[in-house]
Design a protein around this motif. Structure first.
Motif, PDB file in Angstrom:
ATOM      1  N   LEU A   4      29.607 101.483 -29.909  1.00 45.82           N
ATOM      2  CA  LEU A   4      29.941 101.668 -28.786  1.00 45.82           C
ATOM      3  C   LEU A   4      29.401 100.592 -27.731  1.00 45.82           C
ATOM      4  N   GLN A   5      28.186 100.322 -28.007  1.00 41.69           N
ATOM      5  CA  GLN A   5      27.678  99.192 -27.212  1.00 41.69           C
ATOM      6  C   GLN A   5      28.565  97.954 -27.560  1.00 41.69           C
ATOM      7  N   LYS A   6      28.658  97.676 -28.679  1.00 46.38           N
ATOM      8  CA  LYS A   6      29.457  96.444 -28.858  1.00 46.38           C
ATOM      9  C   LYS A   6      30.846  96.576 -28.624  1.00 46.38           C
ATOM     10  N   LEU A   7      31.382  97.640 -28.720  1.00 41.80           N
ATOM     11  CA  LEU A   7      32.705  97.551 -28.086  1.00 41.80           C
ATOM     12  C   LEU A   7      32.802  97.650 -26.652  1.00 41.80           C
ATOM     13  N   ASP A   8      32.017  98.108 -26.189  1.00 39.89           N
ATOM     14  CA  ASP A   8      31.506  98.012 -24.635  1.00 39.89           C
ATOM     15  C   ASP A   8      31.423  96.473 -24.252  1.00 39.89           C
ATOM     16  N   ASP A   9      30.629  95.865 -24.803  1.00 39.83           N
ATOM     17  CA  ASP A   9      30.324  94.332 -24.761  1.00 39.83           C
ATOM     18  C   ASP A   9      31.396  93.423 -24.650  1.00 39.83           C
ATOM     19  N   THR A  10      32.124  93.844 -25.708  1.00 42.67           N
ATOM     20  CA  THR A  10      33.527  92.978 -25.732  1.00 42.67           C
ATOM     21  C   THR A  10      34.530  93.255 -24.758  1.00 42.67           C
ATOM     22  N   SER A  11      34.582  94.792 -24.506  1.00 42.94           N
ATOM     23  CA  SER A  11      35.660  95.229 -23.244  1.00 42.94           C
ATOM     24  C   SER A  11      35.168  94.464 -22.159  1.00 42.94           C
ATOM     25  N   ARG A  12      33.748  94.420 -21.938  1.00 42.26           N
ATOM     26  CA  ARG A  12      33.192  93.847 -20.591  1.00 42.26           C
ATOM     27  C   ARG A  12      33.715  92.397 -20.374  1.00 42.26           C
ATOM     28  N   GLN A  13      33.567  91.686 -21.655  1.00 43.57           N
ATOM     29  CA  GLN A  13      33.893  90.469 -21.560  1.00 43.57           C
ATOM     30  C   GLN A  13      35.420  90.023 -21.498  1.00 43.57           C
ATOM     31  N   ALA A  73      41.931  92.008  -3.412  1.00 45.18           N
ATOM     32  CA  ALA A  73      43.339  92.539  -3.983  1.00 45.18           C
ATOM     33  C   ALA A  73      43.611  93.970  -3.478  1.00 45.18           C
ATOM     34  N   GLY A  74      42.338  94.619  -3.526  1.00 44.62           N
ATOM     35  CA  GLY A  74      42.387  96.063  -3.277  1.00 44.62           C
ATOM     36  C   GLY A  74      42.608  96.704  -4.731  1.00 44.62           C
ATOM     37  N   TRP A  75      42.315  95.985  -5.714  1.00 44.42           N
ATOM     38  CA  TRP A  75      42.843  96.513  -7.046  1.00 44.42           C
ATOM     39  C   TRP A  75      41.511  96.915  -7.732  1.00 44.42           C
ATOM     40  N   ARG A  76      41.810  97.727  -8.822  1.00 49.98           N
ATOM     41  CA  ARG A  76      40.791  98.021  -9.777  1.00 49.98           C
ATOM     42  C   ARG A  76      41.491  97.856 -11.044  1.00 49.98           C
ATOM     43  N   VAL A  77      40.459  97.225 -12.010  1.00 52.12           N
ATOM     44  CA  VAL A  77      41.036  96.697 -13.136  1.00 52.12           C
ATOM     45  C   VAL A  77      40.345  97.580 -14.355  1.00 52.12           C
ATOM     46  N   HIS A  78      41.091  98.284 -15.216  1.00 58.46           N
ATOM     47  CA  HIS A  78      40.355  98.932 -16.127  1.00 58.46           C
ATOM     48  C   HIS A  78      40.884  98.542 -17.463  1.00 58.46           C
ATOM     49  N   ILE A  79      39.730  98.662 -18.271  1.00 54.22           N
ATOM     50  CA  ILE A  79      40.122  98.474 -19.926  1.00 54.22           C
ATOM     51  C   ILE A  79      39.808  99.445 -20.741  1.00 54.22           C
ATOM     52  N   LEU A  80      40.779  99.889 -21.453  1.00 54.03           N
ATOM     53  CA  LEU A  80      40.734 101.058 -22.445  1.00 54.03           C
ATOM     54  C   LEU A  80      40.842 100.541 -23.992  1.00 54.03           C
ATOM     55  N   ALA A  81      39.484 100.663 -24.291  1.00 53.69           N
ATOM     56  CA  ALA A  81      39.378 100.362 -25.870  1.00 53.69           C
ATOM     57  C   ALA A  81      39.589 101.715 -26.910  1.00 53.69           C
ATOM     58  N   LEU A 140      37.530  92.070 -19.986  1.00 54.51           N
ATOM     59  CA  LEU A 140      37.828  92.547 -18.698  1.00 54.51           C
ATOM     60  C   LEU A 140      37.402  91.563 -17.633  1.00 54.51           C
ATOM     61  N   HIS A 141      36.093  91.092 -17.881  1.00 54.70           N
ATOM     62  CA  HIS A 141      35.800  89.897 -16.856  1.00 54.70           C
ATOM     63  C   HIS A 141      36.891  88.733 -17.108  1.00 54.70           C
ATOM     64  N   ARG A 142      37.067  88.259 -18.287  1.00 56.28           N
ATOM     65  CA  ARG A 142      38.020  87.174 -18.478  1.00 56.28           C
ATOM     66  C   ARG A 142      39.512  87.513 -17.582  1.00 56.28           C
ATOM     67  N   TYR A 143      39.807  88.749 -17.730  1.00 57.94           N
ATOM     68  CA  TYR A 143      41.003  89.166 -17.120  1.00 57.94           C
ATOM     69  C   TYR A 143      41.041  89.110 -15.697  1.00 57.94           C
ATOM     70  N   VAL A 144      40.086  89.599 -15.207  1.00 59.35           N
ATOM     71  CA  VAL A 144      39.820  89.669 -13.699  1.00 59.35           C
ATOM     72  C   VAL A 144      39.762  88.362 -13.185  1.00 59.35           C
ATOM     73  N   GLN A 145      39.032  87.455 -13.944  1.00 58.13           N
ATOM     74  CA  GLN A 145      38.833  86.212 -13.341  1.00 58.13           C
ATOM     75  C   GLN A 145      40.313  85.455 -13.470  1.00 58.13           C
ATOM     76  N   HIS A 146      41.112  85.754 -14.564  1.00 55.01           N
ATOM     77  CA  HIS A 146      42.393  85.254 -14.644  1.00 55.01           C
ATOM     78  C   HIS A 146      43.064  85.640 -13.463  1.00 55.01           C
ATOM     79  N   LEU A 147      43.129  87.226 -13.343  1.00 56.72           N
ATOM     80  CA  LEU A 147      43.904  87.462 -12.160  1.00 56.72           C
ATOM     81  C   LEU A 147      43.416  86.913 -10.697  1.00 56.72           C
TER      82      LEU A 147
END
Ligand code: ADP
Length: 617
Positions: free
Chosen positions: A43-52, A286-294, A54-61
């Motif tokens: 889970l920790q690994k998955l969470d790390d991947t998700s965080r990365q 933007a008033g957005w909340r970005v979620h990533i679901l693994a 998510l971060h990438r995507y948020v940066q992109h947005l």
């Protein structure tokens, strides 16, 4: 003993089952713990991947939005826009601006670019040539317009009322000398934001502050809400026409586990549904909340793999330990058995040794007894021999006295003769008579020495004895008893020797020839034959004494060698001669036998070991 053994076996079995149960429980507990750890790690690994991600995507947005953010501000400073707003009815200017906005829109890569007057009416738009142009339409209800009229950069996202496409709007006031004449708006197509999300298994959601999903890589979730919306909120959203006619139904999401403030595990969907690890990030501007679901499937698979592998390893380890313990136990048992067997063996050996020792002692005692008996017998036998000899001497005494009397009488007459001749001075004749006397005394001395030798006790030592010599001695001893009996004795041509004690052998011969002489006493023509011959094959020598007496009655032949067996009259025999003779011959390693001759008379045979003559040795 038995019941104790059974009890201990049962107790051992119970203990073994208990041990196995404990081991199984320990195994399950261990695997459970390993499952928990491996799940946590996965889970920790998955969470790390998700965080990365998510971060990438948020940066992109963020980058996308920032890229377009400044564009309306720049456009607002353009003179053409100000001019048109100052002269709204100028057709030429409208057309020119339409083309200008179209070009800008194309170059900037935005979806739409348009100019609104202060009332919210669109007076020029990049899509002037499309089927449904914005020109002539009033968007005064849009919050971005209202914000721009306040002099700020208006931002908004909504489903386009005309295009029915999701757009992000930036609006900026167009001013002339600090007076706001209208607003210039650019619209970005948000479907591009979804398209940029590819190459990942995770699902992406962008929600507005009300929890409405408006950007998602999962098509079916679009325009659904994370929480059920209150009626007034729904009313407000409807009024803003932000999502057009979309129904905004609730997406069933339930939190299963909260893992920190930004991450949790949720269940999505009705019934079985799916489980996801969710991580969220805010985009406050933007008033957005970005979620990533693994998906948690991979975690489940990984945990299963780890648990199975660990289970196998643990099982193998347990089996190894069991095997090792088993070997240890059997080695210990074997050692115990060996110890027991050894002590049992030692005990048996001790017992047997004791038995043997006792048997030995008994044997020694018996041997001692036998030895004593033997010595006793030997002594008795020696005594017997001696008495037999004396008996023989007794028997011979008449003959001996005759033997001695004869020369004595002769000596006396020779002496008388010598005295008479001496008186007549016939010296020569005196000498002859004295010589006769001397010879006669010599003969008497011989007889006496033979008697002395015969009577002597001897040790039974064997030496080579000449048969001829011993027979001659015997005949000489018995000479007085022979009288008219014809003795047929031919000494052998080749000298024969036997291994014997000469005196004892002589005694045997005296006995046998003596018996023969007694047997022929009443016979008309008494006759005794003595013969000696060699048995070369057996390296033995035989001496036969045959007589022509009455022989031995057949039914007595078996008994004549028994001690004190005699058929003779009182004073004639002791019944010891043959029994002593047999013992003497057997003691010298030979044998003595009796038989009857076919033509009448008895036959006694002595067989003895042949010996080399003494000079040859
Ligand atoms: P003994 O002469 O004192 O009787 P022996 O032991 O010498 O004792 O003999 C035992 C018996 O064997 C004699 O009494 C006699 O009956 C028998 N015997 C021995 N020698 C002869 C022989 N040459 N002929 C017949 N009988 C014999």
């Amino acid at each position: 003993m038995m019941s104790v053994a059974i009890e201990s076996t049962a107790a051992r079995a119970a203990r073994r089952y208990l041990l196995m149960a404990v081991a199984a429980m320990a195994l399950i507990a261990g695997l459970w713990q390993i499952g928990i750890w491996s799940r946590e790690i996965a889970l920790q690994k998955l969470d790390d991947t998700s965080r990365q991600e998510l971060h990438r995507y948020v940066q992109h947005l963020q980058g996308q939005l920032e890229k377009y953010e400044i564009l309306p501000g720049i456009l607002a400073t353009n003179k053409r826009l100000v001019n048109l707003l100052q002269n709204p009815g100028d057709r030429e200017r409208i057309e020119a601006l339409n083309r200008y906005l179209e070009t800008v829109n194309e170059l900037a890569g935005t979806s739409d670019t348009y100019l609104m007057d202060v009332d919210g009416l669109t007076i020029a738009a990049s899509n002037w040539a499309s089927e449904r142009p914005f020109v002539g339409r009033n968007f005064s209800y849009r919050p971005y317009f209202q914000e721009a009229l306040k002099g700020n950069l208006g931002r908004y996202f909504a489903l386009g009322t005309t295009s029915n496409r999701r757009g992000y709007y930036f609006a900026y006031p167009v001013r002339w000398e600090s007076r706001i004449l209208g607003a210039v708006v650019i619209k970005i197509d948000m479907s591009a934001f979804e398209a940029s999300w590819s190459g990942s298994d995770s699902i992406l959601l962008v929600t507005d502050p009300d929890g409405v999903i408006f950007i998602t890589s999962e098509q079916s979730w679009r325009f659904r809400t994370l929480d059920p919306l209150a009626p007034e909120v729904l009313q407000r959203i409807r009024a803003s026409r932000r999502y057009g006619e979309e129904t905004l139904t609730h997406l069933p999401i339930s939190t299963l586990e909260v893992r920190g403030d930004r991450s949790r595990i949720v269940h999505v969907g009705e019934g079985v549904g799916e489980r996801y690890l969710v991580r969220k990030s805010e985009m406050p501007q933007a008033g957005w909340r970005v979620h990533i679901l693994a998906h948690l499937d991979a975690v489940g698979r990984e945990v299963l793999q780890v648990v199975m592998l660990s289970g196998l390893l643990l099982l193998a380890t347990l089996l190894l330990i069991y095997h090792w313990l088993h070997r240890l136990r059997s080695a210990r048992e074997r050692a115990r058995y060996e110890r027991q067997a050894k002590s049992l063996l030692e005990l048996r050996v001790r017992e047997q040794t004791k038995d043997i020792t006792e048997a030995n002692v008994r044997l020694m005692q018996e041997i001692e007894q036998h030895r004593q008996t033997h010595t006793q017998l030997q002594r008795t036998q020696n005594e017997l021999i001696q008495s037999a000899k004396l008996a023989v001497i007794g028997q011979m005494s008449t003959g001996i006295s005759h033997e001695l009397n004869q020369p004595l009488a002769a000596i006396r007459s020779y002496a008388d003769n010598a005295r008479a001749l001496f008186q007549h001075n016939r010296i020569e004749d005196v000498d002859w008579n004295l010589t006769q006397i001397s010879e006669l005394t010599e003969r008497m001395a011989q007889i006496s020495s033979q008697l002395k030798q015969f009577a002597r006790k001897t040790a039974g030592r064997k030496t080579p004895v000449s048969v001829a010599a011993v027979v001659a001695d015997t005949l000489r001893l018995l000479a007085s008893r022979i009288k008219k009996t014809r003795i047929d004795w031919q000494p052998p041509a080749e000298p024969l020797h036997v291994a014997a004690n000469m005196v004892q052998l002589e005694q045997v011969l005296v006995n046998l020839v003596g018996n023969a002489l007694q047997a022929v006493e009443q016979v008309a023509d008494p006759h005794i034959e003595i013969e000696a011959y060699s048995l070369p094959a057996e390296r033995r020598v035989a001496v036969e004494i045959r007589d022509n007496g009455e022989g031995i009655p057949e039914h007595l032949i078996e008994r004549i060698f028994d001690p004190f067996f005699t058929t003779k009259r009182e004073g004639q025999g002791l019944g010891l001669g043959l029994s002593i003779s047999l013992r003497i011959i057997e003691a010298m390693g030979g044998w003595l036998s009796a038989a009857n001759r076919p033509g009448g008379g008895a036959l006694f045979t002595i067989v003895l070991e042949a010996a080399s003559p003494p000079e040859e040795r």
